[in-house]
Design a protein around this motif. Sequence first.
Motif, mmCIF file in Angstrom:
data_model
loop_
_atom_site.group_PDB
_atom_site.id
_atom_site.type_symbol
_atom_site.label_atom_id
_atom_site.label_comp_id
_atom_site.label_asym_id
_atom_site.label_seq_id
_atom_site.Cartn_x
_atom_site.Cartn_y
_atom_site.Cartn_z
ATOM 1 N N LEU A 28 45.245 27.676 -19.617
ATOM 2 C CA LEU A 28 44.705 27.185 -19.003
ATOM 3 C C LEU A 28 45.225 25.300 -19.919
ATOM 4 N N ALA A 29 45.150 25.672 -20.854
ATOM 5 C CA ALA A 29 45.426 24.965 -21.892
ATOM 6 C C ALA A 29 47.029 24.343 -21.778
ATOM 7 N N HIS A 30 47.524 25.770 -21.408
ATOM 8 C CA HIS A 30 48.787 25.086 -21.738
ATOM 9 C C HIS A 30 49.383 24.264 -20.388
ATOM 10 N N GLU A 31 48.969 24.712 -19.261
ATOM 11 C CA GLU A 31 49.034 24.248 -17.066
ATOM 12 C C GLU A 31 48.962 22.303 -17.525
ATOM 13 N N ALA A 32 48.256 22.762 -18.565
ATOM 14 C CA ALA A 32 47.070 20.963 -18.096
ATOM 15 C C ALA A 32 47.308 19.949 -19.208
ATOM 16 N N GLY A 33 48.152 20.601 -20.268
ATOM 17 C CA GLY A 33 49.450 20.446 -21.365
ATOM 18 C C GLY A 33 47.916 19.383 -22.283
#
Length: 120
Positions: A28-33
Motif C-alpha cells: 500500500l505504501a508503494h502504491e500510494a507513494g
Amino acid sequence: MGILRTPADLGNVIQQRRKALGWDQARLAHEAGVSRQWIIEIEKGKPRAELQLVLRALNVLGIELDASTRDTAPLAAGDRTLDLPDVDRIIENSRAPPGGFGPGFDTLSRPLRKGTKPWR
C-alpha cells in the motif's frame, strides 16, 4: 461501512480494505507513494495526517468519499441572518470634524515642549 467520526475510524477502513485486497502495508505504501511508517500511523488513527496523502491512499484502495449531508432541523428565522456591523455608524464615527483631522490629532498638533526634538 458506517459513518466515519474519528481518525481511528478512517484508519480502520483503510486497514480493512488493504487486507481485503491482500496487500501488506509495504505494498500500500508503494502504491500510494508514502512510507510504510505513514501507513502504520494512519491505520492507527493518526489525527494529523496530511489530507493529500490520505486522499491518495483512499484512491489507490478504491475507497470513495461521500460528502452527503444528514437531515437536520431547519434553522430558526433568527438564525438565518447575520449580524452585520452598522457601516454608516462606522463611517460617521471616523469622519473628521470640520477643519480638523479626526480624534486624537489635536494631541499631535500641539507645540513641542521646550527641549524636545521634533518627530521625524
